[in-house]
Scaffold this motif. Structure first.
Motif, PDB file in Angstrom:
ATOM      1  N   LEU A  42       0.784  -1.303   0.026  1.00  0.00           N
ATOM      2  CA  LEU A  42      -0.018  -0.133   0.146  1.00  0.00           C
ATOM      3  C   LEU A  42       0.928   1.223  -0.085  1.00  0.00           C
ATOM      4  CD1 LEU A  42      -2.862   1.496   0.289  1.00  0.00           C
ATOM      5  CD2 LEU A  42      -2.705   1.030   2.647  1.00  0.00           C
ATOM      6  N   SER A  43       1.944   1.395   0.847  1.00  0.00           N
ATOM      7  CA  SER A  43       2.744   2.377   0.873  1.00  0.00           C
ATOM      8  C   SER A  43       3.513   2.586  -0.375  1.00  0.00           C
ATOM      9  CB  SER A  43       3.821   2.351   2.188  1.00  0.00           C
ATOM     10  OG  SER A  43       4.531   3.397   2.048  1.00  0.00           O
ATOM     11  N   ALA A  44       3.888   1.525  -1.130  1.00  0.00           N
ATOM     12  CA  ALA A  44       4.588   1.579  -2.461  1.00  0.00           C
ATOM     13  C   ALA A  44       3.645   2.035  -3.356  1.00  0.00           C
ATOM     14  CB  ALA A  44       5.153   0.172  -2.930  1.00  0.00           C
ATOM     15  N   ASP A  45       2.502   1.705  -3.396  1.00  0.00           N
ATOM     16  CA  ASP A  45       1.500   2.150  -4.332  1.00  0.00           C
ATOM     17  C   ASP A  45       1.103   3.722  -4.221  1.00  0.00           C
ATOM     18  OD1 ASP A  45       1.013  -0.366  -5.457  1.00  0.00           O
ATOM     19  OD2 ASP A  45      -0.731  -0.859  -4.400  1.00  0.00           O
ATOM     20  N   ILE A  46       0.906   4.274  -2.840  1.00  0.00           N
ATOM     21  CA  ILE A  46       0.765   5.441  -2.717  1.00  0.00           C
ATOM     22  C   ILE A  46       1.955   6.303  -3.022  1.00  0.00           C
ATOM     23  CG2 ILE A  46       0.613   7.111  -0.790  1.00  0.00           C
ATOM     24  CD1 ILE A  46      -1.071   4.922   0.560  1.00  0.00           C
ATOM     25  N   SER A  47       3.256   5.624  -2.661  1.00  0.00           N
ATOM     26  CA  SER A  47       4.385   6.489  -3.224  1.00  0.00           C
ATOM     27  C   SER A  47       4.413   6.821  -4.645  1.00  0.00           C
ATOM     28  CB  SER A  47       5.503   6.159  -2.754  1.00  0.00           C
ATOM     29  OG  SER A  47       5.431   6.157  -1.096  1.00  0.00           O
ATOM     30  N   THR A  48       4.219   5.788  -5.413  1.00  0.00           N
ATOM     31  CA  THR A  48       4.014   5.612  -6.828  1.00  0.00           C
ATOM     32  C   THR A  48       3.003   6.593  -7.336  1.00  0.00           C
ATOM     33  OG1 THR A  48       4.685   3.325  -6.860  1.00  0.00           O
ATOM     34  CG2 THR A  48       3.709   4.249  -8.749  1.00  0.00           C
ATOM     35  N   LEU A  49       1.799   6.785  -6.948  1.00  0.00           N
ATOM     36  CA  LEU A  49       0.871   7.666  -7.259  1.00  0.00           C
ATOM     37  C   LEU A  49       1.209   8.901  -7.213  1.00  0.00           C
ATOM     38  CD1 LEU A  49      -1.908   7.995  -8.694  1.00  0.00           C
ATOM     39  CD2 LEU A  49      -2.824   7.881  -6.347  1.00  0.00           C
ATOM     40  N   GLU A  50       1.822   9.451  -6.097  1.00  0.00           N
ATOM     41  CA  GLU A  50       2.371  10.661  -5.549  1.00  0.00           C
ATOM     42  C   GLU A  50       3.451  11.134  -6.545  1.00  0.00           C
ATOM     43  OE1 GLU A  50       3.466  10.455  -1.515  1.00  0.00           O
ATOM     44  OE2 GLU A  50       1.423  10.706  -0.811  1.00  0.00           O
ATOM     45  N   ALA A  51       4.221  10.202  -6.963  1.00  0.00           N
ATOM     46  CA  ALA A  51       5.410  10.615  -7.772  1.00  0.00           C
ATOM     47  C   ALA A  51       5.017  10.837  -9.276  1.00  0.00           C
ATOM     48  CB  ALA A  51       6.356   9.508  -7.724  1.00  0.00           C
ATOM     49  N   VAL A  52       3.914  10.075  -9.769  1.00  0.00           N
ATOM     50  CA  VAL A  52       3.382  10.240 -11.117  1.00  0.00           C
ATOM     51  C   VAL A  52       2.613  11.362 -11.221  1.00  0.00           C
ATOM     52  CG1 VAL A  52       1.669   9.256 -12.692  1.00  0.00           C
ATOM     53  CG2 VAL A  52       3.545   7.862 -11.625  1.00  0.00           C
ATOM     54  N   LEU A  53       1.967  11.781 -10.302  1.00  0.00           N
ATOM     55  CA  LEU A  53       1.063  12.936 -10.346  1.00  0.00           C
ATOM     56  C   LEU A  53       2.208  14.066 -10.219  1.00  0.00           C
ATOM     57  CD1 LEU A  53      -1.655  12.278  -7.545  1.00  0.00           C
ATOM     58  CD2 LEU A  53      -1.976  12.608  -9.967  1.00  0.00           C
ATOM     59  N   LYS A  54       3.009  13.981  -9.257  1.00  0.00           N
ATOM     60  CA  LYS A  54       4.115  15.338  -9.299  1.00  0.00           C
ATOM     61  C   LYS A  54       4.963  15.316 -10.631  1.00  0.00           C
ATOM     62  CE  LYS A  54       8.229  17.099  -6.792  1.00  0.00           C
ATOM     63  NZ  LYS A  54       9.324  16.429  -5.778  1.00  0.00           N
ATOM     64  N   LYS A  55       5.245  14.121 -11.192  1.00  0.00           N
ATOM     65  CA  LYS A  55       5.963  14.215 -12.719  1.00  0.00           C
ATOM     66  C   LYS A  55       4.961  14.781 -13.669  1.00  0.00           C
ATOM     67  CE  LYS A  55       7.831  11.022 -15.765  1.00  0.00           C
ATOM     68  NZ  LYS A  55       6.804  10.887 -16.780  1.00  0.00           N
ATOM     69  N   ASP A  56       3.970  14.600 -13.619  1.00  0.00           N
ATOM     70  CA  ASP A  56       2.848  14.965 -14.788  1.00  0.00           C
ATOM     71  C   ASP A  56       2.563  16.444 -14.327  1.00  0.00           C
ATOM     72  OD1 ASP A  56       3.080  12.658 -15.868  1.00  0.00           O
ATOM     73  OD2 ASP A  56       1.134  11.921 -15.204  1.00  0.00           O
ATOM     74  N   GLY A  57       3.115  17.098 -13.077  1.00  0.00           N
ATOM     75  CA  GLY A  57       2.926  18.372 -12.851  1.00  0.00           C
ATOM     76  C   GLY A  57       1.440  18.542 -12.281  1.00  0.00           C
ATOM     77  N   LEU A  58       0.887  17.589 -12.045  1.00  0.00           N
ATOM     78  CA  LEU A  58      -0.623  17.845 -11.311  1.00  0.00           C
ATOM     79  C   LEU A  58      -0.669  18.246  -9.929  1.00  0.00           C
ATOM     80  CD1 LEU A  58      -2.107  14.727 -13.271  1.00  0.00           C
ATOM     81  CD2 LEU A  58      -2.328  17.453 -13.901  1.00  0.00           C
ATOM     82  N   THR A  59       0.446  17.971  -9.166  1.00  0.00           N
ATOM     83  CA  THR A  59       0.599  18.543  -7.840  1.00  0.00           C
ATOM     84  C   THR A  59       1.775  19.138  -7.390  1.00  0.00           C
ATOM     85  OG1 THR A  59       1.583  16.304  -7.091  1.00  0.00           O
ATOM     86  CG2 THR A  59      -0.765  16.561  -7.060  1.00  0.00           C
TER      87      THR A  59
END
Length: 185
Positions: free
Chosen positions: A157-174
């Motif tokens: 779960l922690s890995a999935d959360i971190s992955t989602l956060e990283a993807v959102l940040k990379k795509d400039g959405l956060t």
């Protein structure tokens, strides 16, 4: 006229077939209504059996601290039971608990219950303290079992959360500030 006769016969045949089918359905419905539905009660799980036995013994033990500890034991057992239903691959981790630790605890509780009339005996207080410590050890062991049953799921779960956060940040959405603020909450 031949076609008219064939169509008429065809319609009658279908009509009689549907009427017969409806009669069969009506009979089946009546038969099903007459049979009382007997629901099979599910066989209690190992945890439920131990919970029931511990609660039964607990009612005859007047000591407040021991009762509190035993209620905690039952709460952990209920949590373990729920987790084992959701995570069937953890049953092996529970075998020692159900086959060794809890049967020994039940035996000790039965012995302690029979000694309730010997409260004035000098050994009673020492035995009460040892029992309280033993129950707390069992509770700690069950906390560790619960933790070991869910460790991998929390890591995933922690890995999935971190992955989602990283993807959102990379795509400039956060932005980084937003993530930092939320992690502080």
């Amino acid at each position: 006229s031949y076609r008219s006769v064939v169509n008429d016969l065809y319609e009658r045949a279908n009509s009689e077939f549907h009427d017969a089918q409806n009669d069969i359905v009506d009979v089946e419905a009546t038969v099903n209504e007459e049979k009382p539905k007997t629901e099979k009660k599910a066989e209690p799980t190992q945890a439920e059996k131990f919970i029931n036995e511990i609660n039964s013994l607990n009612t005859n033990i007047p000591d407040e601290q021991i009762s509190k500890d035993l209620f905690e034991t039952c709460a952990y057992l209920k949590q373990i039971d729920e987790l084992s239903k959701k995570l069937p691959n953890t049953k092996e981790k529970l075998s020692k608990l159900y086959e060794h630790y809890l049967p020994i605890l039940i035996k000790i509780l039965k012995q302690y219950e029979s000694l309730q009339s010997a409260v004035t005996d000098p050994s009673y207080e020492e035995t009460r303290e040892k029992l309280s410590n033993t129950i707390q050890l069992i509770n700690t062991a069950m906390k560790n079992i619960i933790s070991s049953m869910t460790d991998q799921d929390f890591i995933n779960l922690s890995a999935d959360i971190s992955t989602l956060e990283a993807v959102l940040k990379k795509d400039g959405l956060t932005d980084t500030d937003q993530l930092l603020e939320q992690s502080k909450k």
